[in-house]
Write an enzyme that holds these catalytic residues in place. Sequence first.
Site, PDB file in Angstrom:
ATOM      1  N   LYS A  78      -7.211  38.211   7.774  1.00 31.05           N
ATOM      2  CA  LYS A  78      -6.629  36.921   7.398  1.00 31.05           C
ATOM      3  C   LYS A  78      -5.475  37.127   6.426  1.00 31.05           C
ATOM      4  O   LYS A  78      -4.378  36.587   6.615  1.00 31.05           O
ATOM      5  CB  LYS A  78      -7.721  36.020   6.774  1.00 31.05           C
ATOM      6  CG  LYS A  78      -7.225  34.688   6.274  1.00 31.05           C
ATOM      7  CD  LYS A  78      -7.014  34.732   4.776  1.00 31.05           C
ATOM      8  CE  LYS A  78      -6.245  33.510   4.311  1.00 31.05           C
ATOM      9  NZ  LYS A  78      -6.021  33.535   2.854  1.00 31.05           N
ATOM     10  N   ASP A 102      -8.522  31.442   8.662  1.00 35.31           N
ATOM     11  CA  ASP A 102      -9.176  31.132   7.399  1.00 35.31           C
ATOM     12  C   ASP A 102     -10.250  30.080   7.667  1.00 35.31           C
ATOM     13  O   ASP A 102     -10.563  29.785   8.822  1.00 35.31           O
ATOM     14  CB  ASP A 102      -8.153  30.621   6.381  1.00 35.31           C
ATOM     15  CG  ASP A 102      -7.695  29.217   6.721  1.00 35.31           C
ATOM     16  OD1 ASP A 102      -7.680  28.877   7.917  1.00 35.31           O
ATOM     17  OD2 ASP A 102      -7.376  28.457   5.796  1.00 35.31           O
TER      18      ASP A 102
END
Length: 208
Positions: free
Chosen positions: A120, A138
């Site tokens: 991420k 996320d």
Amino acid sequence: MSHPPIETILKRLDEAYPGATCALNYQTPLQLLIATILSAQCTDERVNKVTPSLFQEYKTARDFAEADLETLQEEIRPTGFYKNKAKAIQTCCRRIVEEYGGEVPSTLEEMVTLPGVGRKTANLVLGETHHIPGIVVDTHVRRLAKRLGLTQHDDPEKIEQDLMRLIPRERWTLFSHQLIHHGRQVCKARKPACDRCVLKDLCPSSTA
DNA sequence: CTCCCGATAT
DNA sequence: ATATCAGGAG
């Protein structure tokens, strides 16, 4: 498994969030990397409250590498997980100094070997600073992808693969930011505002 | 799987 | 009181 038409989703998101971008404040790739590490399980707003003074005190990766750990902990404490994050920032910057000449590495494979940096964080930083396409999975992207029926998975890496398959590569970065903005403002975790959602007519989870 | 962890909304 | 917030490591 069927899902809503991707072209319509992309068009609606473009109209609602044109030019959506990262809400973290930064000037350099290193600053974005630090801010993103701090953003784990924490709002970007709170990160932005901590980083101005932090970036004024620590200018380079070497500055973070040589920082007093307990001082750094106190400076980032409001972002939560402050012991883990301070240690991650320091060990991360030490490796950036020792192995990458003080510059943030520019490939996903190198980025994810840094302590405290997962896919991420790597995809966000590379997308913003090097314009390398990537899906940023996320908490918001995971929640919205599932609600929209774009994935059935919970594992972020599988969600990333599902979305990469569905979305044109050149839209990956923008699409991530648009989903995140939509997740923050409308499709919220606890009380989603389906009545003012631009995707409500094609969302399998809509209550409006 | 658990742990890290403070701040805010509900 | 409790869920949630631009996650990652052991």
